[in-house]
Design a protein around this motif. Structure first.
Motif, PDB file in Angstrom:
ATOM      1  N   LEU A  35      57.361  36.184  56.464  1.00 20.39           N
ATOM      2  CA  LEU A  35      56.282  35.517  55.736  1.00 20.39           C
ATOM      3  C   LEU A  35      55.146  35.128  56.678  1.00 20.39           C
ATOM      4  N   LEU A  36      55.482  34.591  57.833  1.00 22.13           N
ATOM      5  CA  LEU A  36      54.450  34.146  58.779  1.00 22.13           C
ATOM      6  C   LEU A  36      53.650  35.322  59.307  1.00 22.13           C
ATOM      7  N   ASN A  37      54.304  36.466  59.483  1.00 21.14           N
ATOM      8  CA  ASN A  37      53.609  37.643  59.988  1.00 21.14           C
ATOM      9  C   ASN A  37      52.668  38.264  58.973  1.00 21.14           C
ATOM     10  N   ASN A  38      52.814  37.897  57.706  1.00 17.86           N
ATOM     11  CA  ASN A  38      51.923  38.451  56.677  1.00 17.86           C
ATOM     12  C   ASN A  38      51.280  37.313  55.891  1.00 17.86           C
ATOM     13  N   ARG A  39      51.039  36.226  56.570  1.00 22.76           N
ATOM     14  CA  ARG A  39      50.611  34.992  55.912  1.00 22.76           C
ATOM     15  C   ARG A  39      49.404  35.160  54.999  1.00 22.76           C
ATOM     16  N   ASP A  40      48.329  35.759  55.494  1.00 20.52           N
ATOM     17  CA  ASP A  40      47.102  35.793  54.703  1.00 20.52           C
ATOM     18  C   ASP A  40      47.282  36.596  53.417  1.00 20.52           C
ATOM     19  N   GLN A  41      47.929  37.753  53.544  1.00 25.38           N
ATOM     20  CA  GLN A  41      48.143  38.573  52.343  1.00 25.38           C
ATOM     21  C   GLN A  41      49.096  37.890  51.372  1.00 25.38           C
ATOM     22  N   VAL A  42      50.148  37.271  51.891  1.00 24.18           N
ATOM     23  CA  VAL A  42      51.110  36.614  51.001  1.00 24.18           C
ATOM     24  C   VAL A  42      50.425  35.498  50.227  1.00 24.18           C
ATOM     25  N   LEU A  43      49.639  34.676  50.926  1.00 27.70           N
ATOM     26  CA  LEU A  43      48.970  33.562  50.238  1.00 27.70           C
ATOM     27  C   LEU A  43      47.935  34.081  49.245  1.00 27.70           C
ATOM     28  N   ALA A  44      47.236  35.157  49.609  1.00 26.20           N
ATOM     29  CA  ALA A  44      46.222  35.704  48.699  1.00 26.20           C
ATOM     30  C   ALA A  44      46.867  36.253  47.423  1.00 26.20           C
ATOM     31  N   GLN A  45      47.944  37.020  47.581  1.00 25.74           N
ATOM     32  CA  GLN A  45      48.587  37.622  46.407  1.00 25.74           C
ATOM     33  C   GLN A  45      49.410  36.598  45.623  1.00 25.74           C
ATOM     34  N   LEU A  46      49.901  35.577  46.318  1.00 22.95           N
ATOM     35  CA  LEU A  46      50.697  34.554  45.637  1.00 22.95           C
ATOM     36  C   LEU A  46      49.883  33.872  44.538  1.00 22.95           C
ATOM     37  N   GLY A  47      48.574  33.740  44.772  1.00 16.95           N
ATOM     38  CA  GLY A  47      47.719  33.116  43.770  1.00 16.95           C
ATOM     39  C   GLY A  47      47.762  33.840  42.431  1.00 16.95           C
ATOM     40  N   ARG A  48      47.889  35.179  42.462  1.00 20.08           N
ATOM     41  CA  ARG A  48      48.013  35.937  41.204  1.00 20.08           C
ATOM     42  C   ARG A  48      49.267  35.534  40.442  1.00 20.08           C
ATOM     43  N   VAL A  49      50.369  35.400  41.204  1.00 19.10           N
ATOM     44  CA  VAL A  49      51.662  35.136  40.571  1.00 19.10           C
ATOM     45  C   VAL A  49      51.723  33.704  40.053  1.00 19.10           C
ATOM     46  N   THR A  50      51.300  32.738  40.870  1.00 21.41           N
ATOM     47  CA  THR A  50      51.352  31.339  40.415  1.00 21.41           C
ATOM     48  C   THR A  50      50.318  31.103  39.307  1.00 21.41           C
ATOM     49  N   GLY A  51      49.207  31.829  39.353  1.00 21.45           N
ATOM     50  CA  GLY A  51      48.229  31.705  38.269  1.00 21.45           C
ATOM     51  C   GLY A  51      48.827  32.130  36.935  1.00 21.45           C
ATOM     52  N   LEU A  52      49.572  33.235  36.961  1.00 19.34           N
ATOM     53  CA  LEU A  52      50.208  33.694  35.715  1.00 19.34           C
ATOM     54  C   LEU A  52      51.339  32.752  35.308  1.00 19.34           C
ATOM     55  N   LEU A  53      52.086  32.252  36.303  1.00 21.84           N
ATOM     56  CA  LEU A  53      53.153  31.285  35.991  1.00 21.84           C
ATOM     57  C   LEU A  53      52.559  30.047  35.310  1.00 21.84           C
ATOM     58  N   ASP A  54      51.401  29.595  35.808  1.00 28.59           N
ATOM     59  CA  ASP A  54      50.729  28.456  35.170  1.00 28.59           C
ATOM     60  C   ASP A  54      50.341  28.781  33.729  1.00 28.59           C
ATOM     61  N   ARG A  55      49.857  29.996  33.497  1.00 29.51           N
ATOM     62  CA  ARG A  55      49.452  30.366  32.137  1.00 29.51           C
ATOM     63  C   ARG A  55      50.666  30.467  31.209  1.00 29.51           C
TER      64      ARG A  55
END
Lengths: 339, 339
Positions: A236-256
């Motif tokens: 996770l730490l080695n791919n931090r920026d991409q993980v955090l950027a893409q995570l927003g898509r998933v948590t955004g849908l989870l919120d919806r």
């Protein structure tokens, strides 16, 4: 190694845990001349007990090799790459199996190793760890990412042929950054979700009752939480920026989804789940017919590189790579389904 | 049915999709006298083609039965319960297989049916649907929740023995509300996470690249997104309050994982994942030795009920229920591992 007519390449595997050990056992089982090395004394002894040369010194394990697989922990890879490069000749192909590719690719370029080093990532793994858990069939049918580049594309061809022919894997050619973005969604975020679910239950009053009811959905949803914790954190730490950027898509849908549930909006929930189900069915029903493509050797490789990168970006893969009579012939597979 | 010495109970299954169809096929294979009913004409015809009586009228399917399994969609259960109760005698045991229990238990109580109706929930399922996907082995070794109550505890014993002996399931005795809270974490929230992951990828530019890389973690993490969308929405809406309450635990931890990742805090990440991994290992390594408990029949059943509910709340289950000589004998299994 393409310069060794009639002979298989001499290979080495550096770092023989679950992934490296499985690479090593497959090469050994297929009869290749392969050496292993691991910083752990007991692991080296176990490798020797299996009849595979395991010198005590890394330099001795890699010195005369044609191809070296770097399979240690992610954080060890840059230093290992420099050490192995120093102890091998300019014709030796180097590759790794780390779960992120941008960092190590940039490091190799900064150290003038882009023509010898082909970043790689076999998409296979397990919660288990160590050479004792390694199995030579781990990569059969798996996606194995290799990152081709204009400098050193002949190394890519060499490795692609080896990965397909020896390991039975599907080679997915991708640029390092494209890999890291896709792997965030395909692998790293599933690890975050599994860790959240398992960790939340670990601390819940309901822990034991949940364990008593746990069926398929909970078992599947927590499986990769069983991966050794340091390995997951490293990834996770080695791919931090991409993980955090893409995570927003998933948590955004989870919120919806949660908002639709809170509002009792059955129509919205069904709509979201129909879309999710289509993706799941697309995953199971992918039809990828083969298409053969030839490119001339020598000259500039722009067309070949563009073909390879577009194939991987479109979800395709290679099941063949042959070099003969001044031509490289790829067997590529690309989805025919509408996006 | 315990009043039919030497004979198996006559059973009926109302609603023969994946779960109901699997219940039906198991009862039929074990040689019980079983009838089926489904609102769908083609499904009734398919049932008859398998040699099982499927009257056209629901009343005819249930009239002379000793036990009836209500297996239609969640939203249809209250009305079906009233209809079946009307067409069956006071000694006929009624149960359901719905994925939430508080609502239907309250409805049964409000309609004076608590002494005949034992809420149930087999923790088994699949993405597939319909009688054609049903398999008689679906419940082997699965947890099957049954909700005992002071009124009608003899019905609980009857059903527990049937579920264990005929279906090979583990009976988890739980109060309806305790079931719904635990099932939110054990099943419903995994469906929310899977829907979010699959749905986010469905709409991402990277969709095809992700499908090309998808390995174990993505396949496992999206599996239940393949469940028919209406069934998932129904399940979530029927357990809305518990799902939203427990979801906060999971998203709270997900937020903390993301914050640790953003901060580059490897120590925190490793700590969280070690805790998650312990839970995962506890799930795989549960040791539940059997302990036999007897209770006298007749008189008040407070001790028996307290034993049953505490067993389920602690993650335990039953693999035996025998009534003989004025005594009920349970074989219970409870974890010996520290919490």
């Amino acid at each position: 190694m393409v310069d060794r007519p009639g002979g298989n390449p001499r290979a080495a595997v550096v770092g023989t845990g679950l992934i490296g050990g499985s690479v090593l056992l497959r090469l050994h089982r297929r009869g290749l001349d392969v050496t292993g090395w691991d910083p752990d004394t007991a692991t080296r002894a176990e490798g020797r007990a299996r009849g595979i040369p395991f010198p005590d010194e890394l330099a001795d394990a890699v010195r005369d090799r044609d191809v070296v697989f770097l399979c240690g922990p992610l954080s060890s890879l840059p230093e290992t790459l420099l050490t192995v490069a120093k102890h091998t000749g300019p014709d030796c192909v180097l590759t790794d199996v780390g779960s992120t590719k941008g960092g190590i690719a940039g490091f190799a370029a900064a150290h003038g190793l882009s023509d010898r080093f082909v970043p790689g990532h076999p998409m296979a793994g397990a919660e288990r760890a160590g050479l004792t858990a390694a199995v030579p069939d781990l990569f059969d049918g798996a996606a194995w990412v290799l990152c081709p580049a204009a400098t050193g594309i002949e190394r890519f061809r060499t490795l692609a042929a080896l990965v397909i022919d020896v390991f039975g894997a599907r080679v997915v050619p991708m640029a390092p950054d494209a890999h890291d973005a896709a792997a965030a969604l395909a692998s790293h975020i599933p690890h975050l979700l599994a860790g959240s679910l398992a960790g939340a239950v670990a601390d819940a009053d309901l822990r034991d009752a949940v364990l008593g009811l746990a069926a398929g959905s909970f078992r599947d949803g927590t499986r990769v939480a069983g991966t050794p914790a340091v390995r997951t954190a490293d990834m996770l730490l080695n791919n931090r920026d991409q993980v955090l950027a893409q995570l927003g898509r998933v948590t955004g849908l989870l919120d919806r989804l949660a908002a639709a549930l809170r509002a009792g909006d059955a129509v919205a929930l069904v709509g979201h789940y129909q879309r999710a189900r289509e993706l799941r069915l697309a995953l199971l029903d992918r039809e990828l017919p083969p298409v053969v493509r030839d490119f001339p050797l020598g000259g500039d490789s722009d067309d070949e590189l563009a073909y390879l990168l577009s194939l991987g970006a479109a979800g395709g893969h290679l099941t063949g790579c042959r070099v003969a009579a001044g031509t490289v012939t790829y067997t590529g597979h690309l989805s025919t389904a509408p996006a």
